[in-house]
Design a protein around this motif. Structure first.
Motif, PDB file in Angstrom:
ATOM      1  N   SER A 245       0.830  -1.316  -0.092  1.00 41.22           N
ATOM      2  CA  SER A 245      -0.178   0.014   0.010  1.00 41.22           C
ATOM      3  C   SER A 245       1.059   1.481  -0.064  1.00 41.22           C
ATOM      4  O   SER A 245       2.009   1.146   0.070  1.00 41.22           O
ATOM      5  N   ILE A 246       0.218   2.243  -0.141  1.00 39.26           N
ATOM      6  CA  ILE A 246       0.876   3.574  -0.234  1.00 39.26           C
ATOM      7  C   ILE A 246       0.546   4.505   0.539  1.00 39.26           C
ATOM      8  O   ILE A 246      -0.614   4.666   1.142  1.00 39.26           O
ATOM      9  N   ASN A 247       1.727   5.402   1.072  1.00 40.30           N
ATOM     10  CA  ASN A 247       1.261   6.389   1.972  1.00 40.30           C
ATOM     11  C   ASN A 247       0.236   7.376   1.365  1.00 40.30           C
ATOM     12  O   ASN A 247       0.481   7.532   0.114  1.00 40.30           O
ATOM     13  N   ALA A 248      -0.449   7.977   2.415  1.00 42.00           N
ATOM     14  CA  ALA A 248      -1.855   8.606   1.678  1.00 42.00           C
ATOM     15  C   ALA A 248      -1.253   9.524   0.572  1.00 42.00           C
ATOM     16  O   ALA A 248      -1.956   9.885  -0.285  1.00 42.00           O
ATOM     17  N   THR A 249      -0.146  10.425   0.871  1.00 47.88           N
ATOM     18  CA  THR A 249       0.474  11.107  -0.191  1.00 47.88           C
ATOM     19  C   THR A 249       1.909  11.094  -0.345  1.00 47.88           C
ATOM     20  O   THR A 249       2.494  10.938   0.702  1.00 47.88           O
ATOM     21  N   LEU A 250       2.210  10.689  -1.536  1.00 46.85           N
ATOM     22  CA  LEU A 250       3.634  11.013  -1.982  1.00 46.85           C
ATOM     23  C   LEU A 250       3.784  12.017  -3.121  1.00 46.85           C
ATOM     24  O   LEU A 250       3.218  11.827  -4.178  1.00 46.85           O
ATOM     25  N   GLU A 251       3.995  13.190  -2.767  1.00 46.02           N
ATOM     26  CA  GLU A 251       3.850  14.397  -3.503  1.00 46.02           C
ATOM     27  C   GLU A 251       4.919  14.077  -4.774  1.00 46.02           C
ATOM     28  O   GLU A 251       4.419  14.712  -5.723  1.00 46.02           O
ATOM     29  N   ASN A 252       6.008  13.464  -4.650  1.00 46.24           N
ATOM     30  CA  ASN A 252       7.093  13.781  -5.476  1.00 46.24           C
ATOM     31  C   ASN A 252       6.976  12.234  -6.609  1.00 46.24           C
ATOM     32  O   ASN A 252       7.830  12.077  -7.417  1.00 46.24           O
ATOM     33  N   LEU A 253       6.158  11.291  -6.022  1.00 48.87           N
ATOM     34  CA  LEU A 253       6.509  10.152  -6.813  1.00 48.87           C
ATOM     35  C   LEU A 253       5.982  10.175  -8.204  1.00 48.87           C
ATOM     36  O   LEU A 253       4.734  10.323  -8.685  1.00 48.87           O
ATOM     37  N   GLU A 254       6.887   9.779  -9.234  1.00 45.80           N
ATOM     38  CA  GLU A 254       6.497   9.946 -10.791  1.00 45.80           C
ATOM     39  C   GLU A 254       6.536   8.506 -11.278  1.00 45.80           C
ATOM     40  O   GLU A 254       5.577   8.314 -12.177  1.00 45.80           O
ATOM     41  N   TYR A 255       7.492   7.563 -10.991  1.00 46.06           N
ATOM     42  CA  TYR A 255       7.513   6.296 -11.765  1.00 46.06           C
ATOM     43  C   TYR A 255       7.231   5.234 -10.524  1.00 46.06           C
ATOM     44  O   TYR A 255       8.095   5.094  -9.680  1.00 46.06           O
ATOM     45  N   ILE A 256       6.391   4.275 -10.837  1.00 41.62           N
ATOM     46  CA  ILE A 256       6.090   3.295 -10.070  1.00 41.62           C
ATOM     47  C   ILE A 256       6.573   1.999 -11.151  1.00 41.62           C
ATOM     48  O   ILE A 256       5.423   1.847 -11.952  1.00 41.62           O
ATOM     49  N   ILE A 257       7.598   1.344 -11.254  1.00 43.78           N
ATOM     50  CA  ILE A 257       8.043   0.282 -12.277  1.00 43.78           C
ATOM     51  C   ILE A 257       8.068  -1.060 -11.407  1.00 43.78           C
ATOM     52  O   ILE A 257       9.205  -1.198 -10.985  1.00 43.78           O
ATOM     53  N   ILE A 258       7.167  -1.902 -11.515  1.00 44.13           N
ATOM     54  CA  ILE A 258       7.287  -3.023 -10.853  1.00 44.13           C
ATOM     55  C   ILE A 258       7.080  -4.271 -11.939  1.00 44.13           C
ATOM     56  O   ILE A 258       5.862  -4.276 -12.665  1.00 44.13           O
ATOM     57  N   SER A 259       7.692  -5.277 -12.058  1.00 44.35           N
ATOM     58  CA  SER A 259       7.234  -6.283 -12.921  1.00 44.35           C
ATOM     59  C   SER A 259       7.869  -7.746 -12.403  1.00 44.35           C
ATOM     60  O   SER A 259       8.681  -7.826 -11.455  1.00 44.35           O
ATOM     61  N   ASP A 260       7.182  -8.783 -12.791  1.00 44.80           N
ATOM     62  CA  ASP A 260       7.710 -10.050 -12.623  1.00 44.80           C
ATOM     63  C   ASP A 260       7.765 -10.429 -10.964  1.00 44.80           C
ATOM     64  O   ASP A 260       8.729 -11.131 -10.686  1.00 44.80           O
TER      65      ASP A 260
END
Ligand SMILES: *[C@@H]1O[C@H](CO)[C@@H](O)[C@H](O)[C@H]1NC(C)=O
Ligand SMILES: *[C@@H]1O[C@H](CO)[C@@H](O)[C@H](O)[C@H]1NC(C)=O
Ligand SMILES: *[C@@H]1O[C@H](CO)[C@@H](O)[C@H](O)[C@H]1NC(C)=O
Ligand SMILES: *[C@@H]1O[C@H](CO)[C@@H](O)[C@H](O)[C@H]1NC(C)=O
Ligand SMILES: *[C@@H]1O[C@H](CO)[C@@H](O)[C@H](O)[C@H]1NC(C)=O
Ligand SMILES: *[C@@H]1O[C@H](CO)[C@@H](O)[C@H](O)[C@H]1NC(C)=O
Ligand SMILES: *[C@@H]1O[C@H](CO)[C@@H](O)[C@H](O)[C@H]1NC(C)=O
Ligand SMILES: *[C@@H]1O[C@H](CO)[C@@H](O)[C@H](O)[C@H]1NC(C)=O
Ligand SMILES: *[C@@H]1O[C@H](CO)[C@@H](O)[C@H](O)[C@H]1NC(C)=O
Ligand SMILES: *[C@@H]1O[C@H](CO)[C@@H](O)[C@H](O)[C@H]1NC(C)=O
Ligand SMILES: *[C@@H]1O[C@H](CO)[C@@H](O)[C@H](O)[C@H]1NC(C)=O
Ligand SMILES: *[C@@H]1O[C@H](CO)[C@@H](O)[C@H](O)[C@H]1NC(C)=O
Length: 543
Positions: A245-260
């Motif tokens: 899960s993700i913190n309620a606010t992540l102001e700067n998060l641009e890329y979430i790259i997850i695979s496999d």
């Protein structure tokens, strides 16, 4: 006139001498240290008859895209009379040596960048006693594990170790690097769990651990406690789901790259959906064992430019906001009930080739290049530039490609590679071009005299470098496949393994130079089965 000239000369000399005597100098022990460091690195071209801080010949060159040759000194010490070396940048210079423990003899050094060389051996634990701020060793042949001593580099902001042969577990002590902003560990052989104390690395902006052999789950603190996070890359890391899960606010998060991801099937975490991510630009969750429906509220992430949710087992209908979007999306290989297409994958011989249903006994393709004839055998051209998620049909064969390149310095719509990028051995023309695909690449051959490609995986984590015995070498791999309905399907999929930064950033995914399918039975009467011959120059691991 003459007199003026004569007068001018001595004045000029005096002026020069004065400047020289005032010039700040590098202490002799640092000059000697550079001599020793150069020897160990294999840097032969430093000219010690010139002051290393002079920014002169051999100590500073104009940089190009990857090449840098730059010694920078700070000459403000002791009232501008003493210099100290503060930066060493020697990138893409084919250096063949090892990393010098002696770097410690440059006590003021802050930045060392030895990216893209052939340096081997370990990272000296001695470096831990320095005052380094930035270490970049991307793209070398370093071995050994990361020493806990490096945790003493309290001012370290960048630790770039991507693309080496480093192994072992990550020392928990690195959790003390409270100023660390960039931790790039992708494409090594790291094992074990990510230490829990890494939760303290709250300055982290970039975290890359793709293509390793880590164990355990993706830890919650990554998207909870690292509140400055901007880019995460965890493709084929070895870690298991679920997606945290993700913190309620992540102001700067641009890329979430997850695979496999390994592990059990889970549905989309609600806390992920609820999070406020005002800058989210790329969301890739490929082959992450996600099931259920794609939440309609994901559409509130309105900043997303690239959305990859392919190769999961999503069901239900594709949300309307995805169907409406103009952005780049890939939802292929799921179990949606209403995509209304996939007709291209079900094409039959008669649909593909209306005018002739005479069964063919061979198909030969020069992937990524024009028509060529090698040893009397002609390979058809396959140089259509394609684009993101493409289906292209030629005579009696076709290919489809999915995905887009996740690199800013690579155009999405060029799926062919030229010889200037590929190295070729022996000038064999087939290998001088290749077709690449960001994610998955499938070739279909139609109208063969009877084919069922039964969908079996013939190779997993195929490492072309190991198979061919080195980089830049060719490898021909033979497979047999029985054909019973005229169609043969050859599928390559990138599983997040292999490098994404060598020879340059942005070339990921499967890559193939040529395909030759032929029926040996045509020539020797008794054999029924087809021989599928992949003339492969597949730099990546693939199945
Ligand atoms: C390290 O550098 C010093 C000079 O700073 C030199 O005396 C010494 O021999 C060097 N050690 C090695 C192993 O090269
Ligand atoms: C040399 O490196 C320094 C510090 O890293 C940088 O500021 C400078 O622009 C570089 N010089 C050249 C010519 O690239
Ligand atoms: C620093 O250098 C300047 C001129 O180079 C000189 O006038 C001044 O006295 C020096 N200061 C000290 C503290 O040595
Ligand atoms: C050192 O040199 C710089 C630039 O030449 C100058 O701005 C600075 O005041 C000098 N410092 C001292 C202590 O002389
Ligand atoms: C870290 O930076 C501070 C302030 O510049 C300095 O005083 C300290 O010595 C540095 N410590 C290390 C280990 O680099
Ligand atoms: C990584 O782990 C897999 C499975 O656990 C294993 O087969 C493989 O050999 C490992 N690779 C390395 C480089 O340790
Ligand atoms: C994450 O941060 C929270 C709140 O600051 C803290 O309570 C928690 O212990 C941290 N997590 C870890 C694993 O350190
Ligand atoms: C979540 O982010 C907020 C705001 O950045 C921060 O104050 C809080 O500590 C974070 N939560 C955890 C568990 O770290
Ligand atoms: C999807 O589900 C099917 C059965 O429902 C299963 O066989 C398959 O492995 C699943 N695929 C993925 C990628 O989870
Ligand atoms: C697809 O599945 C969704 C959710 O189960 C359902 O509401 C919808 O009617 C289905 N659509 C079709 C065309 O079957
Ligand atoms: C392929 O074999 C099947 C039976 O296995 C037959 O029905 C079909 O006509 C054959 N197709 C061609 C193109 O020979
Ligand atoms: C093809 O068919 C033959 C004969 O039925 C069988 O022996 C062989 O294993 C099959 N090959 C493949 C790759 O399925």
């Amino acid at each position: 006139m003459f007199i003026h000239r004569l007068l001018f000369v001595p004045v000029f000399i005096v002026c020069c001498l004065t400047t020289l005597t005032n010039e700040a100098t590098l202490p002799n022990d640092e000059v000697e240290a550079l001599r020793s460091i150069g020897k160990i690195l294999g840097k032969t071209k430093w000219n010690f008859s010139i002051d290393p801080c002079s920014r002169g010949n051999s100590w500073l060159d104009q940089p190009t895209r990857y090449y840098a040759n730059n010694i920078t000194c700070d000459c403000s010490f002791n009232n501008n009379t003493t210099c100290h070396v503060i930066h060493i940048l020697l990138t893409a210079q084919n250096l063949l040596g090892t990393l010098p423990p002696n770097l410690t003899s440059l006590p003021f050094l802050q930045k060392i960048d030895l990216t893209r060389n052939y340096l081997s051996g370990p990272i000296p634990p001695e470096w831990g006693s320095m005052r380094l701020v930035s270490i970049s060793l991307l793209g070398n042949r370093l071995t050994g594990s990361i020493s806990g001593e490096l945790a003493n580099l309290r001012n370290l902001t960048s630790l770039i170790l991507e693309n080496n042969d480093l192994f072992g577990t990550l020392p928990a002590a690195l959790g003390n690097l409270s100023k660390l902003e960039r931790l790039h560990l992708s494409s090594n052989k790291f094992t074990g769990e990510i230490p829990e104390v890494f939760a303290r690395l709250t300055s982290l902006k970039e975290f890359r651990i793709s293509n390793n052999n880590f164990t355990g789950q993706i830890l919650d603190f990554i998207f909870q406690n690292w509140t400055n996070l901007e880019h995460t890359y965890m493709e084929g890391s070895g870690l298991s789901g679920p997606i945290p899960s993700i913190n309620a606010t992540l102001e700067n998060l641009e890329y979430i790259i997850i695979s496999d991801l390994n592990g059990a099937e889970t549905s989309f975490p609600q806390l992920f959906i609820n999070a406020r991510l005002p800058k989210l630009d790329r969301l890739m969750l490929r082959n992450c064992n996600l099931i259920g429906e794609i939440p309609a509220s994901l559409g509130t992430f309105t900043t997303i430019k690239i959305l990859f949710l392919n190769r999961s087992n999503f069901t239900g209908s594709v949300p309307q906001w995805i169907l409406n979007t103009k952005e780049k999306m890939d939802l292929s290989y799921n179990n949606f009930n209403d995509t209304g297409e996939s007709s291209c994958q079900k094409r039959t011989c008669s649909q593909a080739l209306q005018e002739s249903i005479t069964p063919l006994h061979f198909v030969r393709i020069n992937c990524g290049g024009g028509e060529i004839t090698v040893n009397g055998i002609t390979y058809e051209a396959d140089n259509y530039q394609a684009g993101p998620s493409t289906f292209y049909q030629s005579t009696n064969w076709a290919f489809s490609s999915t995905g887009i390149f996740l690199s800013n310095n690579r155009p999405d719509d060029v799926l062919t590679l030229k010889s200037s990028i590929l190295s070729s051995n022996g000038g064999y023309e087939l290998y001088t071009d290749a077709r690449v695909s960001p994610s998955s690449l499938t070739y279909y051959a139609f109208c063969l005299a009877n084919a069922t490609y039964n969908g079996e995986r013939v190779k997993q984590d195929f490492n072309i470098i190991e198979a061919a015995g080195g980089a830049g070498l060719s490898r021909v791999q033979r497979f047999n496949a029985n054909v019973t309905d005229g169609t043969l399907e050859i599928h390559f999929r990138w599983a997040g393994k292999g490098t994404t930064s060598i020879p340059e950033r942005g070339i990921d995914g499967p890559l193939i130079s040529g395909i030759s399918i032929f029926n040996p039975g045509r020539f020797s009467t008794s054999i029924d089965s087809y021989c599928l011959r992949l003339i492969a120059f597949i730099r990546k691991f693939k199945e």
